[in-house]
Design an enzyme around this catalytic site. Structure first.
Site, PDB file in Angstrom:
ATOM      1  CB  CYS A   1      -3.512   3.191   8.279  1.00  0.00           C
ATOM      2  SG  CYS A   1      -4.814   2.755   7.124  1.00  0.00           S
TER       3      CYS A   1
ATOM      4  CG  ASN B   1      -0.230   0.029   2.577  1.00  0.00           C
ATOM      5  OD1 ASN B   1       0.602  -0.827   2.770  1.00  0.00           O
ATOM      6  ND2 ASN B   1      -0.598   0.903   3.209  1.00  0.00           N
TER       7      ASN B   1
HETATM    8  N1  PMP Z   1      -5.372  -2.742   4.373  1.00  0.00           N
HETATM    9  C1  PMP Z   1      -4.807  -2.260   3.532  1.00  0.00           C
HETATM   10  C2  PMP Z   1      -3.862  -2.792   2.492  1.00  0.00           C
HETATM   11  C3  PMP Z   1      -5.066  -0.632   3.377  1.00  0.00           C
HETATM   12  O1  PMP Z   1      -4.321   0.397   2.697  1.00  0.00           O
HETATM   13  C4  PMP Z   1      -5.732  -0.243   4.246  1.00  0.00           C
HETATM   14  C5  PMP Z   1      -6.279   1.117   4.242  1.00  0.00           C
HETATM   15  N2  PMP Z   1      -6.861   1.840   3.117  1.00  0.00           N
HETATM   16  C6  PMP Z   1      -6.644  -1.201   5.160  1.00  0.00           C
HETATM   17  C7  PMP Z   1      -6.352  -2.448   5.139  1.00  0.00           C
HETATM   18  C8  PMP Z   1      -7.702  -0.717   6.119  1.00  0.00           C
HETATM   19  O2  PMP Z   1      -8.774  -0.130   5.394  1.00  0.00           O
HETATM   20  P1  PMP Z   1     -10.176   0.367   6.252  1.00  0.00           P
HETATM   21  O3  PMP Z   1      -9.436   1.425   6.852  1.00  0.00           O
HETATM   22  O4  PMP Z   1     -10.827   0.814   5.035  1.00  0.00           O
HETATM   23  O5  PMP Z   1     -10.489  -0.613   7.034  1.00  0.00           O
END
Ligand code: PMP
Length: 386
Positions: free
Chosen positions: A324, A150
């Site tokens: 995140c 990511n």
């Molecule tokens: N997994 C990956 C690889 C992410 O990039 C993200 C954040 N977009 C998430 C999980 C978590 O996603 P969410 O905040 O929609 O639960």
């Protein structure tokens, strides 16, 4: 001026998705658990949406579980699988560059009697099959490797890992979020048993996601209640969200190839022009195995953070890494795992394009960035020293 080049952190909804969702807030508000006509309509919509998501990844309708998003899907995949299958073994393999949600789930599992091995990556962020093989033992029940990273966008050898897992009879999970809508996903071709999907990453609403679970795989539910989603995720279904995610997947299935090609042209231009026009700039991630929308750089002598803020002043939104974990002062665990020093990791910038990025956005960004880097370097004692 307002230019958004941070599609990995969040994506706007496609207007066609909003149109599809609207009736489900007002007229079509039913609960699929109700036995009357309004409930029947909701059941039909839920079935259609499940089929659309299944088609998106070449799965079967009953193998899709709707969740509140990728974080929940990762929790259900890893914790749900570990708890249900602990009689078979207590060892799980992940990579060092998994998303923070996987790392924190791994910590939780470690405190609860499981052993986690982390596979290192090479300088480009790629895991090697050999390093995975070395870590497999007779207690290994699950391998979880993200489809693509990511942050730096490196694409993993998912097909090969899937084959290895199938041969060794180990379940295989992948968090596909960064790859979704950019690479074709096929759970059978890649021998995937569990796959995490998010809606926002394909221009659907936030707060909804899905977990693919191959027929025959057994999980413990983490949310217990009325037994919705095959008993694996109780709670009244978020029908507007589910409709939005399904519409987003239908659009993406049709438009993905052309969209990915357009984005890869932007990516290649960004990489070529930045590396050519800015001295001492370097590409992070893999030179060829990278997501079509991802360009990730480091600039010696300056902080990614100052670069981000200077660009923010000019109306350009980019990021220094994963949204995140952006509130921590720690350098990115992904960049460190590729062998970068702390100061190199801190000097990095992530650019991710998307459906609404235009050629003009790229022109403007490429015009602005050399001047900003230059100005910051003039202020930087670090750079003068070099
Ligand atoms: N997994 C990956 C690889 C992410 O990039 C993200 C954040 N977009 C998430 C999980 C978590 O996603 P969410 O905040 O929609 O639960």
């Amino acid at each position: 001026m307002s230019i958004y080049l941070d599609y990995q952190s969040a994506k706007p909804l496609d207007p066609r998705v909003i149109t599809a969702m609207k009736p489900y807030f007002y007229d079509k508000f039913g609960n699929p658990s109700s036995l009357h006509k309004v409930g029947d309509n909701a059941t039909n919509v839920l079935n259609d949406a499940r089929l659309a998501i299944a088609n998106f990844i070449a799965a079967e309708k009953n193998e899709i579980i709707f969740t509140s998003g990728a974080t929940e899907s990762n929790n259900l995949a890893l914790i749900g699988f570990a708890l249900r299958n602990k009689n078979k073994g207590n060892h799980i393999i992940i990579s060092e560059i998994e998303h923070i949600s996987i790392h924190n789930i791994a910590k939780f599992l470690t405190k609860n009697g499981f052993t986690i091995s982390k596979v290192p990556v090479d300088q480009f962020g790629k895991v090697s099959i050999e390093k995975i093989k070395e870590r497999i033992n007779d207690k290994t029940i699950l391998i979880s490797i993200g489809y693509a990273n990511n942050e730096i966008g490196t694409i993993q050898p998912i097909g090969e890992i899937g084959e290895l897992c199938r041969n060794k009879k180990i379940a295989f999970h992948s968090d596909a979020v960064p790859a979704e809508g950019l690479l074709p996903l096929d759970v059978n071709k890649d021998n995937l048993d569990l796959l995490t999907l998010s809606s926002n990453d394909i221009y659907g609403p936030k707060g909804i996601g899905a977990l693919y679970m191959r027929k025959g795989i057994k999980l413990n539910p983490l949310i217990i209640g009325g037994g919705q989603e095959h008993g694996l995720r109780s709670g009244s279904e978020n029908i507007p969200g589910i409709v939005g995610m399904a519409k987003a997947a239908e659009i993406m299935k049709i438009e993905m190839t052309a969209e990915a090609e357009r984005l890869s042209n932007y990516r290649d231009r960004l990489i070529k022009e930045i590396l050519t026009n800015i001295p001492k700039s370097y590409l992070n991630g893999h030179p060829s195995r990278r997501l079509p929308n991802n360009a990730h750089f480091r600039f010696s002598g300056i902080e990614g953070e100052s670069l981000l803020l200077s660009l923010k002043d000019k109306g350009i939104a980019i990021s220094t890494g994963s949204a995140c974990s952006s509130k921590t002062l720690e350098p990115s665990h992904t960049l460190i795992a590729t062998g970068l020093l702390h100061e190199e990791a801190h000097g990095s910038l992530q650019i991710t394009c998307g459906r609404f990025t235009t050629e003009k956005d790229i022109d403007t960004f490429l015009n602005v960035i050399p001047g900003v880097v230059n100005k910051l370097r003039k202020l930087s004692p670090l750079y003068k020293e070099e």
